[in-house]
Design an enzyme around this catalytic site. Structure first.
Site, PDB file in Angstrom:
ATOM      1  N   GLY A   1       0.811  -1.149   0.034  1.00 21.90           N
ATOM      2  CA  GLY A   1       0.078  -0.094  -0.125  1.00 21.90           C
ATOM      3  C   GLY A   1       0.778   1.286   0.153  1.00 21.90           C
TER       4      GLY A   1
ATOM      5  N   GLN B   1       3.099  10.071   1.522  1.00 24.22           N
ATOM      6  CA  GLN B   1       4.144   9.390   1.435  1.00 24.22           C
ATOM      7  C   GLN B   1       5.310   9.775   0.292  1.00 24.22           C
ATOM      8  OE1 GLN B   1       2.539   5.348   2.512  1.00 24.22           O
ATOM      9  NE2 GLN B   1       4.354   5.344   3.566  1.00 24.22           N
TER      10      GLN B   1
ATOM     11  N   CYS C   1       5.855  -0.133   7.420  1.00 29.11           N
ATOM     12  CA  CYS C   1       5.545   1.056   6.729  1.00 29.11           C
ATOM     13  C   CYS C   1       6.837   1.421   5.859  1.00 29.11           C
ATOM     14  CB  CYS C   1       5.017   2.040   7.886  1.00 29.11           C
ATOM     15  SG  CYS C   1       4.797   3.567   7.074  1.00 29.11           S
ATOM     16  N   LEU C   2       6.468   1.886   4.609  1.00 29.92           N
ATOM     17  CA  LEU C   2       7.734   2.415   3.654  1.00 29.92           C
ATOM     18  C   LEU C   2       8.329   3.309   4.221  1.00 29.92           C
ATOM     19  CD1 LEU C   2       6.071   1.247   0.253  1.00 29.92           C
ATOM     20  CD2 LEU C   2       7.717  -0.250   1.745  1.00 29.92           C
TER      21      LEU C   2
ATOM     22  N   HIS D   1      -4.195   1.279   7.766  1.00 36.60           N
ATOM     23  CA  HIS D   1      -3.098   1.974   7.902  1.00 36.60           C
ATOM     24  C   HIS D   1      -2.870   3.153   7.220  1.00 36.60           C
ATOM     25  CE1 HIS D   1       1.539   1.199   8.169  1.00 36.60           C
ATOM     26  NE2 HIS D   1       1.614   1.978   7.083  1.00 36.60           N
ATOM     27  N   GLU D   2      -3.392   3.242   5.671  1.00 36.41           N
ATOM     28  CA  GLU D   2      -3.130   3.750   4.784  1.00 36.41           C
ATOM     29  C   GLU D   2      -4.169   5.318   5.279  1.00 36.41           C
ATOM     30  OE1 GLU D   2      -0.645   3.478   3.064  1.00 36.41           O
ATOM     31  OE2 GLU D   2      -0.269   1.594   3.055  1.00 36.41           O
TER      32      GLU D   2
ATOM     33  N   HIS E   1      -2.419   7.533   7.523  1.00 33.22           N
ATOM     34  CA  HIS E   1      -1.294   8.369   6.803  1.00 33.22           C
ATOM     35  C   HIS E   1      -2.253   9.729   6.374  1.00 33.22           C
ATOM     36  CE1 HIS E   1       2.360   6.313   6.390  1.00 33.22           C
ATOM     37  NE2 HIS E   1       1.752   5.123   6.005  1.00 33.22           N
TER      38      HIS E   1
HETATM   39  O1  K1U Z   1       4.134   2.335   3.925  1.00 30.06           O
HETATM   40  C1  K1U Z   1       2.923   1.937   3.906  1.00 30.06           C
HETATM   41  O2  K1U Z   1       1.740   2.365   4.111  1.00 30.06           O
HETATM   42  C2  K1U Z   1       3.004   0.476   3.169  1.00 30.06           C
HETATM   43  C3  K1U Z   1       2.898  -0.657   3.921  1.00 30.06           C
HETATM   44  C4  K1U Z   1       1.480  -1.127   3.962  1.00 30.06           C
HETATM   45  C5  K1U Z   1       1.095  -1.850   5.278  1.00 30.06           C
HETATM   46  C6  K1U Z   1       1.846  -3.223   5.554  1.00 30.06           C
HETATM   47  C7  K1U Z   1       1.583  -4.124   6.540  1.00 30.06           C
HETATM   48  C8  K1U Z   1       0.352  -3.556   7.443  1.00 30.06           C
HETATM   49  C9  K1U Z   1      -0.139  -2.404   7.149  1.00 30.06           C
HETATM   50  C10 K1U Z   1      -0.073  -1.755   5.916  1.00 30.06           C
HETATM   51  C11 K1U Z   1       3.804  -1.622   3.388  1.00 30.06           C
HETATM   52  O3  K1U Z   1       3.674  -2.463   2.178  1.00 30.06           O
HETATM   53  S1  K1U Z   1       5.072  -2.517   4.394  1.00 30.06           S
HETATM   54  C12 K1U Z   1       5.702  -3.554   3.432  1.00 30.06           C
HETATM   55  C13 K1U Z   1       5.133  -4.755   3.429  1.00 30.06           C
HETATM   56  O4  K1U Z   1       4.124  -5.042   4.229  1.00 30.06           O
HETATM   57  C14 K1U Z   1       5.396  -5.740   2.453  1.00 30.06           C
HETATM   58  C15 K1U Z   1       6.320  -5.731   1.535  1.00 30.06           C
HETATM   59  C16 K1U Z   1       6.791  -6.618   0.524  1.00 30.06           C
HETATM   60  C17 K1U Z   1       5.683  -7.782   0.470  1.00 30.06           C
HETATM   61  C18 K1U Z   1       4.895  -7.976   1.419  1.00 30.06           C
HETATM   62  C19 K1U Z   1       4.699  -6.950   2.528  1.00 30.06           C
HETATM   63 ZN    ZN Z   2       2.396   3.287   5.921  1.00 29.20          ZN
END
Ligand code: K1U
Ligand code: ZN
Length: 169
Positions: free
Chosen positions: A46, A51, A94-95, A136-137, A140
């Site tokens: 997401g 971001q 979270c990225l 979560h998004e 943000h």
């Molecule tokens: O930064 C963000 O908002 C994105 C975040 C979304 C998220 C992940 C987990 C729980 C709630 C929200 C991510 O994508 S973090 C990376 C991640 O979860 C992932 C990366 C590669 C493969 C699978 C998952």
């Molecule tokens: Zn995030």
């Protein structure tokens, strides 16, 4: 399409409250295309526009697994119409807080209204990872990060770790 830079903590722009979108037009679709490409490259599941330093109420997501075909989703001006009383814990990442993962409890199911890539209004219910990710998004969009739900000690350690890694890079 272009890759955009993802901003990380403690960048104060992550604390902004994002502004509603007026119209889903080609400029907005270009932003959403860039966001999706940026999210896939990260990689993540997401991404909210704030971001990539664009404080608009726009989210992209793809929850397709492994070998499955891509399933991009776009949420413009999303609203939560209903939340379940039941909550579920999930290990979130979270990225904008790279390499930090911790458990957050959120409502297990939510009912949503949003505009899609074509500007059509959609209502649907989310559960499982979809419910976790959209909440979560949507946090943000209010300037809230998942680490804001953790203890002050865990949050400050997380920010310090991200700052140290950014300095070393
Ligand atoms: O930064 C963000 O908002 C994105 C975040 C979304 C998220 C992940 C987990 C729980 C709630 C929200 C991510 O994508 S973090 C990376 C991640 O979860 C992932 C990366 C590669 C493969 C699978 C998952
Ligand atoms: Zn995030």
């Amino acid at each position: 399409m272009a890759l955009r830079d993802i901003i990380t903590v403690p960048d104060p722009r992550l604390k902004q409250v994002s502004t509603p979108v007026d119209t889903v037009d080609d400029d907005l679709r270009a932003l959403m295309d860039d966001m999706l490409e940026t999210m896939y490259a990260a990689p993540g599941i997401g991404l909210a526009a704030v971001q990539v330093a664009v404080p608009l109420r726009v989210i992209v997501m793809d929850l397709a697994k492994g070998e499955d075909a891509p399933a991009p989703r776009y949420f413009v001006n999303p609203e939560i119409l209903w939340r379940s009383d039941e909550v579920t814990p999930y290990e979130e990442g979270c990225l904008s807080v790279p390499d930090i993962y911790d458990e957050v409890e959120r409502p297990s199911r939510v009912k949503l209204r949003y505009m899609n890539y074509h500007g059509e209004t959609v209502e649907e219910e989310a559960e499982g990872v979809f419910a976790v990710c959209i909440q979560h998004e949507m946090d943000h969009l209010e300037g809230v990060l998942f680490i804001d739900y953790l203890s002050r000690l865990k949050r400050s350690r997380a920010v310090a770790k991200v700052k140290k890694a950014a300095k070393a890079a």
